[in-house]
Write a protein that holds these residues in place. Structure first.
Motif, PDB file in Angstrom:
ATOM      1  N   ALA A 253     -15.365  32.346-110.701  1.00  0.00           N
ATOM      2  CA  ALA A 253     -14.372  31.717-111.575  1.00  0.00           C
ATOM      3  C   ALA A 253     -13.752  30.539-110.845  1.00  0.00           C
ATOM      4  O   ALA A 253     -13.721  30.498-109.616  1.00  0.00           O
ATOM      5  CB  ALA A 253     -13.283  32.712-111.974  1.00  0.00           C
ATOM      6  N   VAL A 254     -13.277  29.585-111.617  1.00  0.00           N
ATOM      7  CA  VAL A 254     -12.533  28.440-111.080  1.00  0.00           C
ATOM      8  C   VAL A 254     -11.094  28.565-111.556  1.00  0.00           C
ATOM      9  O   VAL A 254     -10.839  28.741-112.756  1.00  0.00           O
ATOM     10  CB  VAL A 254     -13.138  27.101-111.553  1.00  0.00           C
ATOM     11  CG1 VAL A 254     -12.345  25.927-110.978  1.00  0.00           C
ATOM     12  CG2 VAL A 254     -14.604  27.003-111.163  1.00  0.00           C
ATOM     13  N   LEU A 255     -10.151  28.474-110.621  1.00  0.00           N
ATOM     14  CA  LEU A 255      -8.726  28.532-110.936  1.00  0.00           C
ATOM     15  C   LEU A 255      -8.082  27.219-110.515  1.00  0.00           C
ATOM     16  O   LEU A 255      -8.153  26.840-109.340  1.00  0.00           O
ATOM     17  CB  LEU A 255      -8.039  29.667-110.175  1.00  0.00           C
ATOM     18  CG  LEU A 255      -8.277  31.109-110.614  1.00  0.00           C
ATOM     19  CD1 LEU A 255      -7.531  32.056-109.677  1.00  0.00           C
ATOM     20  CD2 LEU A 255      -7.814  31.330-112.048  1.00  0.00           C
ATOM     21  N   VAL A 278     -17.200  20.496-115.541  1.00  0.00           N
ATOM     22  CA  VAL A 278     -18.571  20.254-116.001  1.00  0.00           C
ATOM     23  C   VAL A 278     -19.540  21.198-115.291  1.00  0.00           C
ATOM     24  O   VAL A 278     -20.424  21.808-115.919  1.00  0.00           O
ATOM     25  CB  VAL A 278     -18.963  18.781-115.776  1.00  0.00           C
ATOM     26  CG1 VAL A 278     -20.429  18.554-116.122  1.00  0.00           C
ATOM     27  CG2 VAL A 278     -18.073  17.857-116.603  1.00  0.00           C
ATOM     28  N   LEU A 279     -19.389  21.331-113.983  1.00  0.00           N
ATOM     29  CA  LEU A 279     -20.237  22.252-113.220  1.00  0.00           C
ATOM     30  C   LEU A 279     -20.058  23.687-113.706  1.00  0.00           C
ATOM     31  O   LEU A 279     -21.033  24.430-113.862  1.00  0.00           O
ATOM     32  CB  LEU A 279     -19.886  22.173-111.733  1.00  0.00           C
ATOM     33  CG  LEU A 279     -20.433  20.986-110.944  1.00  0.00           C
ATOM     34  CD1 LEU A 279     -19.733  20.880-109.599  1.00  0.00           C
ATOM     35  CD2 LEU A 279     -21.943  21.145-110.746  1.00  0.00           C
ATOM     36  N   ALA A 280     -18.813  24.079-113.924  1.00  0.00           N
ATOM     37  CA  ALA A 280     -18.551  25.445-114.359  1.00  0.00           C
ATOM     38  C   ALA A 280     -19.197  25.726-115.715  1.00  0.00           C
ATOM     39  O   ALA A 280     -19.805  26.788-115.920  1.00  0.00           O
ATOM     40  CB  ALA A 280     -17.043  25.687-114.431  1.00  0.00           C
ATOM     41  N   LEU A 287     -13.601  28.548-116.318  1.00  0.00           N
ATOM     42  CA  LEU A 287     -12.615  27.681-115.688  1.00  0.00           C
ATOM     43  C   LEU A 287     -11.268  27.994-116.316  1.00  0.00           C
ATOM     44  O   LEU A 287     -11.084  27.845-117.527  1.00  0.00           O
ATOM     45  CB  LEU A 287     -12.947  26.205-115.883  1.00  0.00           C
ATOM     46  CG  LEU A 287     -11.905  25.262-115.254  1.00  0.00           C
ATOM     47  CD1 LEU A 287     -12.573  24.216-114.378  1.00  0.00           C
ATOM     48  CD2 LEU A 287     -11.070  24.571-116.326  1.00  0.00           C
ATOM     49  N   VAL A 288     -10.341  28.454-115.482  1.00  0.00           N
ATOM     50  CA  VAL A 288      -9.038  28.908-115.947  1.00  0.00           C
ATOM     51  C   VAL A 288      -7.954  27.989-115.400  1.00  0.00           C
ATOM     52  O   VAL A 288      -7.881  27.753-114.190  1.00  0.00           O
ATOM     53  CB  VAL A 288      -8.780  30.367-115.505  1.00  0.00           C
ATOM     54  CG1 VAL A 288      -7.384  30.824-115.941  1.00  0.00           C
ATOM     55  CG2 VAL A 288      -9.849  31.302-116.070  1.00  0.00           C
ATOM     56  N   ALA A 359      -9.657  29.159-120.521  1.00  0.00           N
ATOM     57  CA  ALA A 359      -8.354  29.716-120.888  1.00  0.00           C
ATOM     58  C   ALA A 359      -7.250  28.959-120.170  1.00  0.00           C
ATOM     59  O   ALA A 359      -7.458  28.401-119.083  1.00  0.00           O
ATOM     60  CB  ALA A 359      -8.279  31.202-120.539  1.00  0.00           C
ATOM     61  N   ILE A 360      -6.088  28.931-120.792  1.00  0.00           N
ATOM     62  CA  ILE A 360      -4.870  28.442-120.146  1.00  0.00           C
ATOM     63  C   ILE A 360      -3.930  29.629-120.008  1.00  0.00           C
ATOM     64  O   ILE A 360      -3.591  30.289-120.999  1.00  0.00           O
ATOM     65  CB  ILE A 360      -4.198  27.323-120.966  1.00  0.00           C
ATOM     66  CG1 ILE A 360      -5.103  26.085-121.000  1.00  0.00           C
ATOM     67  CG2 ILE A 360      -2.834  26.967-120.370  1.00  0.00           C
ATOM     68  CD1 ILE A 360      -4.574  24.966-121.891  1.00  0.00           C
TER      69      ILE A 360
END
Length: 388
Positions: A253-255, A278-280, A287-288, A359-360
């Motif tokens: 995941a990306v945070l 873009v990568l995610a 990507l969160v 998500a936000i």
């Protein structure tokens, strides 16, 4: 006017060791010579913890522009305290508010904090209060914002950890983050970093991947600093190495945080966030975005409407580290890494469209999928909770 001094444990409480001391990112003090705003100078980290004392609004504006204090939520707090400082020190509050709000245009929290403290000051004056009482009203507004941000940070961490566990059942999360989103940008433990920290404390963080975050290295200097202090398993990488991590399947995941979220859900954040999004998406990794509701700006309709701060080219053409003074030496710039006269493109932020955001996470809950309608409902719910 601003002074700097090294932080020590000689305050009201017991002295702390260098291993357990945590210097607050911002604090208000009232010494005999008059109130001051004390900032942990983030340009000096991680080499040393030095506090910068601002005795007037111009000094705070300089500190904001020079990134001694930074990060969307903390800038809001700093802006509010700056108005209180102007009022307490007898400066023109309207002029100070305008200068503070314009110090960094992309971060919506800065202008929000300024407006909140100025409104408290104006309301006090309109109600017949004197200048001293109006200054106290501005200070109380700043302190309230500071407390609210700390509370929001804790709630975002809880919501974010629950979302991670839902997206990635089984624990062992390998999380990639960008820039710095911890206690150095917040009244509490941060935004995106606070979620990773919550996962670490719950025993569910396997690895925190820390983007270096060029050109000013907020990841290398600040996020790594915070991760080390919290005993987290972390690894630093150059921004350009992120793609190889995704390709190797090493990111779950990306945070990231946000400096402004527009009405349609576009996210303005530290430059380099959009390529990660873009990568995610390509590698099917969530990507969160983690940010308080105050970062949502319903008056900015979409990403194209965001004013992106452009910074000096020397940040790209020169390599500079923490600003540690050398005794007996004159101040010098960074080490040139490009030919003299090279032009540089140096936006401080980029904008990620909502379709790339999984998500936000806010203190009021999670928005997913990210739509204008969902964000508007979230903001309305937040306003209702504040006034009830």
């Amino acid at each position: 006017m601003a002074d700097q001094y090294a932080h020590s444990g000689d305050g009201d409480g017991p002295a702390e060791t260098s291993e357990n001391r945590v210097t607050p990112a911002i604090r208000w003090e009232e010494p005999p010579e008059g109130p001051v705003l004390v900032l942990l100078d983030q340009t000096r980290l991680p080499a040393e913890e030095v506090e910068r004392v601002c005795t007037d609004p111009p000094a705070l504006v300089e500190a904001i522009r020079g990134l001694a204090v930074r990060g969307a939520p903390l800038l809001g707090i700093a802006g509010a305290y700056g108005v209180a400082l102007a009022a307490a020190r007898g400066f023109d509050v309207a002029d100070a508010a305008q200068a503070l709000a314009g110090a960094r245009p992309t971060a919506v929290n800065l202008s929000l904090g300024v407006r909140r403290a100025r409104a408290a000051h104006q309301e006090a004056l309109a109600g017949g209060a004197g200048e001293e009482a109006a200054a106290r009203a501005a200070l109380e507004a700043a302190r309230a914002l500071h407390r609210q941000d700390a509370e929001a940070s804790a709630r975002m961490a809880a919501h974010g950890l629950a979302l991670l566990d839902e997206l990635l059942p089984g624990g062992g999360h390998r999380v990639l983050t960008h820039c710095n989103t911890g206690a150095l940008v917040s009244g509490g433990e941060g935004t995106a970093f606070a979620v990773a920290l919550a996962a670490h404390r719950a025993g569910r963080l396997r690895r925190l991947w820390v983007d270096e975050t060029r050109p000013l290295l907020q990841g290398a200097r600040l996020t790594a600093y915070e991760a080390a202090r919290n005993g987290m398993a972390y690894t630093l990488l150059t921004d350009s190495a992120a793609g190889s991590l995704f390709a190797a399947g090493e990111v779950d995941a990306v945070l990231v945080g946000a400096d402004r979220i527009t009405a349609d859900g576009s996210v303005a954040n530290k430059i380099g966030t959009y390529p990660l999004a873009v990568l995610a998406r390509y590698h099917h990794v969530p990507l969160v975005v983690v940010a308080p509701v105050t970062t949502v700006d319903p008056d900015t309709p979409d990403g194209a409407s965001v004013e992106v701060e452009q910074r000096g080219g020397h940040e790209v053409t020169e390599l500079s580290g923490p600003q540690v003074p050398v005794v007996g030496a004159e101040a010098v710039g960074g080490i040139p890494v490009a030919p003299l006269g090279t032009q540089a493109y140096n936006p401080a932020f980029d904008v990620t469209p909502p379709e790339l955001v999984t998500a936000i996470v806010t203190e009021e809950g999670v928005v997913s999928p990210v739509t204008a309608e969902a964000l508007a409902e979230l903001c309305a719910r937040s306003r209702q909770a504040t006034t009830s």
